[in-house]
Design an enzyme around this catalytic site. Sequence first.
Site, PDB file in Angstrom:
ATOM      1  N   GLY A   1       0.833  -1.197   0.000  1.00 37.98           N
ATOM      2  CA  GLY A   1       0.000   0.000   0.000  1.00 37.98           C
ATOM      3  C   GLY A   1       0.864   1.240   0.000  1.00 37.98           C
ATOM      4  O   GLY A   1       1.994   1.224   0.499  1.00 37.98           O
TER       5      GLY A   1
ATOM      6  N   GLN B   1       3.260   9.879   0.803  1.00 32.52           N
ATOM      7  CA  GLN B   1       4.543   9.173   0.999  1.00 32.52           C
ATOM      8  C   GLN B   1       5.522   9.431  -0.135  1.00 32.52           C
ATOM      9  O   GLN B   1       6.705   9.111  -0.020  1.00 32.52           O
ATOM     10  CB  GLN B   1       4.297   7.667   1.152  1.00 32.52           C
ATOM     11  CG  GLN B   1       3.583   7.308   2.450  1.00 32.52           C
ATOM     12  CD  GLN B   1       3.357   5.819   2.554  1.00 32.52           C
ATOM     13  OE1 GLN B   1       2.371   5.294   2.031  1.00 32.52           O
ATOM     14  NE2 GLN B   1       4.277   5.127   3.208  1.00 32.52           N
TER      15      GLN B   1
ATOM     16  N   CYS C   1       5.632  -0.066   7.333  1.00 34.15           N
ATOM     17  CA  CYS C   1       5.314   1.107   6.522  1.00 34.15           C
ATOM     18  C   CYS C   1       6.529   1.459   5.673  1.00 34.15           C
ATOM     19  O   CYS C   1       7.649   1.458   6.176  1.00 34.15           O
ATOM     20  CB  CYS C   1       4.964   2.272   7.446  1.00 34.15           C
ATOM     21  SG  CYS C   1       4.540   3.785   6.563  1.00 34.15           S
ATOM     22  N   LEU C   2       6.298   1.754   4.394  1.00 34.61           N
ATOM     23  CA  LEU C   2       7.424   2.089   3.510  1.00 34.61           C
ATOM     24  C   LEU C   2       8.129   3.363   3.968  1.00 34.61           C
ATOM     25  O   LEU C   2       9.283   3.586   3.617  1.00 34.61           O
ATOM     26  CB  LEU C   2       6.940   2.249   2.061  1.00 34.61           C
ATOM     27  CG  LEU C   2       6.447   0.955   1.394  1.00 34.61           C
ATOM     28  CD1 LEU C   2       5.947   1.235  -0.012  1.00 34.61           C
ATOM     29  CD2 LEU C   2       7.555  -0.100   1.364  1.00 34.61           C
TER      30      LEU C   2
ATOM     31  N   HIS D   1      -4.694   1.793   7.425  1.00 36.17           N
ATOM     32  CA  HIS D   1      -3.321   2.300   7.525  1.00 36.17           C
ATOM     33  C   HIS D   1      -3.095   3.428   6.514  1.00 36.17           C
ATOM     34  O   HIS D   1      -2.553   4.482   6.841  1.00 36.17           O
ATOM     35  CB  HIS D   1      -2.360   1.126   7.272  1.00 36.17           C
ATOM     36  CG  HIS D   1      -0.907   1.491   7.246  1.00 36.17           C
ATOM     37  ND1 HIS D   1       0.016   0.961   8.126  1.00 36.17           N
ATOM     38  CD2 HIS D   1      -0.201   2.318   6.430  1.00 36.17           C
ATOM     39  CE1 HIS D   1       1.216   1.460   7.849  1.00 36.17           C
ATOM     40  NE2 HIS D   1       1.103   2.289   6.826  1.00 36.17           N
ATOM     41  N   GLU D   2      -3.542   3.204   5.256  1.00 36.68           N
ATOM     42  CA  GLU D   2      -3.305   4.197   4.205  1.00 36.68           C
ATOM     43  C   GLU D   2      -4.181   5.438   4.387  1.00 36.68           C
ATOM     44  O   GLU D   2      -3.733   6.560   4.140  1.00 36.68           O
ATOM     45  CB  GLU D   2      -3.538   3.582   2.820  1.00 36.68           C
ATOM     46  CG  GLU D   2      -2.655   2.383   2.486  1.00 36.68           C
ATOM     47  CD  GLU D   2      -1.167   2.631   2.690  1.00 36.68           C
ATOM     48  OE1 GLU D   2      -0.716   3.791   2.625  1.00 36.68           O
ATOM     49  OE2 GLU D   2      -0.445   1.650   2.947  1.00 36.68           O
TER      50      GLU D   2
ATOM     51  N   HIS E   1      -2.664   7.783   6.685  1.00 40.54           N
ATOM     52  CA  HIS E   1      -1.625   8.624   6.068  1.00 40.54           C
ATOM     53  C   HIS E   1      -2.228   9.913   5.512  1.00 40.54           C
ATOM     54  O   HIS E   1      -1.606  10.971   5.573  1.00 40.54           O
ATOM     55  CB  HIS E   1      -0.951   7.885   4.902  1.00 40.54           C
ATOM     56  CG  HIS E   1       0.202   7.021   5.297  1.00 40.54           C
ATOM     57  ND1 HIS E   1       1.321   7.508   5.936  1.00 40.54           N
ATOM     58  CD2 HIS E   1       0.438   5.696   5.111  1.00 40.54           C
ATOM     59  CE1 HIS E   1       2.182   6.518   6.139  1.00 40.54           C
ATOM     60  NE2 HIS E   1       1.670   5.392   5.654  1.00 40.54           N
TER      61      HIS E   1
END
Length: 174
Positions: free
Chosen positions: A46, A51, A94-95, A136-137, A140
Amino acid sequence: MTIKPLIILPDPVLRQVSTPIETIDDDVRRLADDMLETMYDAPGIGLAAIQIGVPRRLLVLDVTKEGEEKKPLVFINPKIVRSSDDRSVYEEGCLSIPDYYAEVQRPAGITVEYLDRDGKEQSIEADGLLATCLQHEIDHLNGVLFIDHISKLKRDMVIRKFTKAAKVRGAKAI
Ligand SMILES: [Zn+2]
C-alpha cells in the site's frame, strides 16, 4: 511510469493532512500509476500519495500474495463510512518507516466509499488484511502513522532511531 523517492520518518511532510482531489484527469491517473510502480518496486502492499510528497487524498493497494496475479487498486478521496466493533491485530510495517514492524489493533471490518480512477463512485466492504491496509493508508491522508497506534514508549524509541538515522543521511529532522 516513474519510481518516486519515498518520504521517510521523521520528515514532517508525513504529518500533513492531504486535500481532496476535485478533478480526476490524466495527471491524477499518472500519479496513481507512478505510485503503483513505486509501491511494487519497494516492495509494499500500500502507498499513500503523501509518501511521495504529494498531499492529495489518493492511495494505491495490492494485497495479493506473491506469485498471485497482481490486483492493483486505486482509491481517490476514500472515506470510512462503517467500522465493525470487533477488532483484529496485524503486524504492520510502513514504507516510510523501513524495517520496523509492530502489532496494531484496528476494527476488523470496514466499509469505504471512494472514487475510482475513472471518477466513478464506489463502495467496498473490506475485512482481513485489506481492511487493515486501507485503514493504515487512510491514516496517512490524515497525517497519522501506524506508530501512533502503539505505546508512547515504543513510538518515542522508533522516532529517536529514525531521527538519528536522518541526521546521518543529512536529511532535515523534526
Ligand atoms: Zn504506511
